[in-house]
Design an enzyme around this catalytic site. Structure first.
Site, mmCIF file in Angstrom:
data_model
loop_
_atom_site.group_PDB
_atom_site.id
_atom_site.type_symbol
_atom_site.label_atom_id
_atom_site.label_comp_id
_atom_site.label_asym_id
_atom_site.label_seq_id
_atom_site.Cartn_x
_atom_site.Cartn_y
_atom_site.Cartn_z
ATOM 1 N N GLY A 1 2.820 -1.183 4.370
ATOM 2 C CA GLY A 1 2.958 0.219 4.001
ATOM 3 C C GLY A 1 4.261 0.697 3.693
ATOM 4 N N GLY A 2 4.948 1.205 4.742
ATOM 5 C CA GLY A 2 6.282 1.960 4.827
ATOM 6 C C GLY A 2 7.048 0.918 4.195
ATOM 7 C CD GLU B 1 -2.929 5.650 6.660
ATOM 8 O OE1 GLU B 1 -2.795 5.441 5.414
ATOM 9 O OE2 GLU B 1 -1.907 5.021 7.276
ATOM 10 C CG ASN C 1 -1.652 1.249 1.526
ATOM 11 O OD1 ASN C 1 -2.022 2.127 0.455
ATOM 12 N ND2 ASN C 1 -2.192 1.553 2.687
ATOM 13 C CD1 TRP C 2 3.904 1.385 -2.470
ATOM 14 C CD2 TRP C 2 4.003 2.051 -4.436
ATOM 15 N NE1 TRP C 2 5.192 0.509 -3.237
ATOM 16 C CE2 TRP C 2 5.214 1.109 -4.395
ATOM 17 C CE3 TRP C 2 3.789 2.775 -5.764
ATOM 18 C CZ2 TRP C 2 5.654 0.538 -5.372
ATOM 19 C CZ3 TRP C 2 4.389 2.024 -6.773
ATOM 20 C CH2 TRP C 2 5.563 1.126 -6.678
ATOM 21 C CE LYS C 3 0.054 3.104 4.570
ATOM 22 N NZ LYS C 3 0.061 3.380 6.079
ATOM 23 C CD GLU D 1 -3.747 -2.649 7.153
ATOM 24 O OE1 GLU D 1 -2.346 -3.140 6.836
ATOM 25 O OE2 GLU D 1 -4.106 -1.924 6.572
ATOM 26 C CB SER E 1 5.383 -1.842 11.848
ATOM 27 O OG SER E 1 4.887 -0.424 12.297
ATOM 28 C CG HIS F 1 -5.824 1.685 4.860
ATOM 29 N ND1 HIS F 1 -5.274 2.795 5.908
ATOM 30 C CD2 HIS F 1 -4.836 0.872 4.850
ATOM 31 C CE1 HIS F 1 -4.284 2.326 5.972
ATOM 32 N NE2 HIS F 1 -3.811 1.272 5.472
ATOM 33 N N GLY G 1 2.166 2.219 10.657
ATOM 34 C CA GLY G 1 2.875 3.182 10.409
ATOM 35 C C GLY G 1 3.727 3.649 11.931
HETATM 36 C C1 PEP Z 1 -0.952 0.165 5.899
HETATM 37 O O1 PEP Z 1 -0.828 1.238 5.538
HETATM 38 O O2 PEP Z 1 -1.799 -0.666 5.634
HETATM 39 C C2 PEP Z 1 0.118 -0.408 6.809
HETATM 40 C C3 PEP Z 1 0.259 -1.718 7.197
HETATM 41 O O3 PEP Z 1 1.207 0.384 6.909
HETATM 42 P P1 PEP Z 1 2.628 0.096 7.712
HETATM 43 O O4 PEP Z 1 3.049 -1.098 7.040
HETATM 44 O O5 PEP Z 1 3.582 1.165 7.303
HETATM 45 O O6 PEP Z 1 2.473 0.017 9.100
#
Ligand code: PEP
Length: 263
Positions: free
Chosen positions: A236-237, A101, A12-14, A171, A215, A99, A177
Site C-alpha cells: 500500500g503506502g 478496508e 494497491n493505490w487505494k 494481510e 507495511s 481487502h 498502514g
Molecule cells: C494494503 O493496503 O494492502 C497494504 C498492505 O497497505 P500498507 O502497505 O500501507 O500496509
C-alpha cells in the site's frame, strides 16, 4: 518437483492518485524499473485512473493493472459501483477481493467476498483474495480459525468454477498502514496455515500463490521475499512513491526462494 515461481509484486493505490498523478508516477517509474522476466508486477490504481495507467504504460506490457473492488452484481442500480465485466472491458487483467478496508469500511462479509470473487473469475480476471486477522483475533489465538473461515467461505462458494492457481494475500490487519510489519517468521507461519487450508479444501486449490501484505517497505522487502512460503507482496503506502516502489520491485528473493516454492 520444485517449481521456481516468479515473485508477484502488487501495488494497491487505494484512493490515491487521479489520472494526472498516475501518468506522472508511471513516467518516473518506467525509468527506474526496466522490464524483467523474473517477476510479475501489478498495479491497482483507482478505477478512474485505469485509462491513464494504460495510456502511460502502452510500451510496457510487463506492468499489469487490476481493479481494487467490483460489485457482487453484474449490473444494476448501484450508484458509484463498478462491475467485473466493466473492469474487464476497460482493460484490466486482475481484481482484488476481500481487502480488509472493504471488509471494515464497506461491510463486505465473507459471503460478499465470495460473490465478488466469482464475478471476477466469470469476467476472466484472476482475483487476489485478501485475508488476515485483526490484532484482537491474533491476541486471542484465533489466527488459524480466521484464515480458515475467510478462505473456506470463498472456496466453498466457487460453484464449480476453476480458480487456478488461487492467489491470496495474507494481510494481517494490524500491519496494514500502521508501520507494523509481521516478521518474516510470522509471515511464514501464516502462509503455512493458508497453504494448509488450501490443501485440505476440495478441488485443485493446492497450488496456491501466497503474498504478504502489511507495511512492506524498501528496507524490509528482501527479508520478506526471502522468507519461506512468501511468493510475493501486496504493497500500500510504500507503492505511492516511484523510487520506493521500484526498489520493492527489485527486491532480492534470497536463498529462501527454492524453499518457498514447496507447497
Ligand atoms: C494494503 O493496503 O494492502 C497494504 C498492505 O497497505 P500498507 O502497505 O500501507 O500496509
Amino acid at each position: 518437483m520444485t517449481e521456481l515461481r516468479k515473485p508477484l509484486i502488487a501495488a494497491n493505490w487505494k484512493m490515491y492518485k487521479g489520472p494526472r498523478e498516475t501518468r506522472e508516477f508511471m513516467r518516473r517509474f518506467v525509468g527506474l524499473y526496466p522490464p524483467r522476466t523474473d517477476r510479475t508486477i501489478i498495479f491497482f490504481p483507482s478505477a478512474i485512473s485505469i485509462p491513464a495507467f494504460l495510456e502511460a504504460t502502452a510500451g510496457r506490457p510487463d506492468l499489469q493493472v487490476g481493479i481494487q473492488d467490483v460489485h457482487a452484481d453484474l449490473e444494476g442500480a448501484h450508484t458509484g459501483a463498478v462491475s467485473a465485466p466493466m473492469a474487464a472491458e476497460a482493460g484490466v487483467g486482475w481484481g482484488l477481493a476481500g481487502h480488509s478496508e472493504r471488509r471494515s469500511e464497506f461491510g463486505d462479509d465473507d459471503a460478499d467476498v465470495a460473490r465478488k470473487l466469482r464475478r471476477l473469475l466469470d469476467a476472466g480476471l484472476p482475483p487476489i483474495l485478501c485475508v488476515g486477522e485483526t490484532l484482537e483475533e491474533r491476541t486471542a489465538g484465533r489466527l488459524e480459525e480466521v484464515l480458515q473461515r475467510q478462505i473456506e467461505a470463498v472456496l466453498g462458494g466457487l460453484g464449480g468454477r476453476t480458480w487456478s492457481p488461487p492467489v491470496l494475500a495474507y494481510e494481517p490487519v494490524w500491519a496494514i498502514g500502521t508501520g507494523e510489519t509481521a516478521s518474516p517468521a510470522d509471515a511464514s507461519e501464516a502462509h503455512a496455515i493458508v497453504r494448509q487450508v488450501l490443501r485440505e479444501a476440495p478441488g485443485d486449490a493446492t497450488r496456491g500463490v501466497v503474498l504478504y501484505g502489511g507495511s512492506v517497505k524498501p528496507d524490509n522487502i528482501d527479508a520478506l521475499l526471502g522468507a519461506r512460503g512468501v511468493d510475493g507482496v501486496l504493497v500500500g503506502g510504500a507503492s505511492l512513491e516511484p523510487a520506493s516502489f521500484a526498489r520493492i520491485c527489485l527486491g532480492e528473493t534470497g536463498d529462501g526462494r527454492s524453499d518457498l516454492q514447496l507447497l
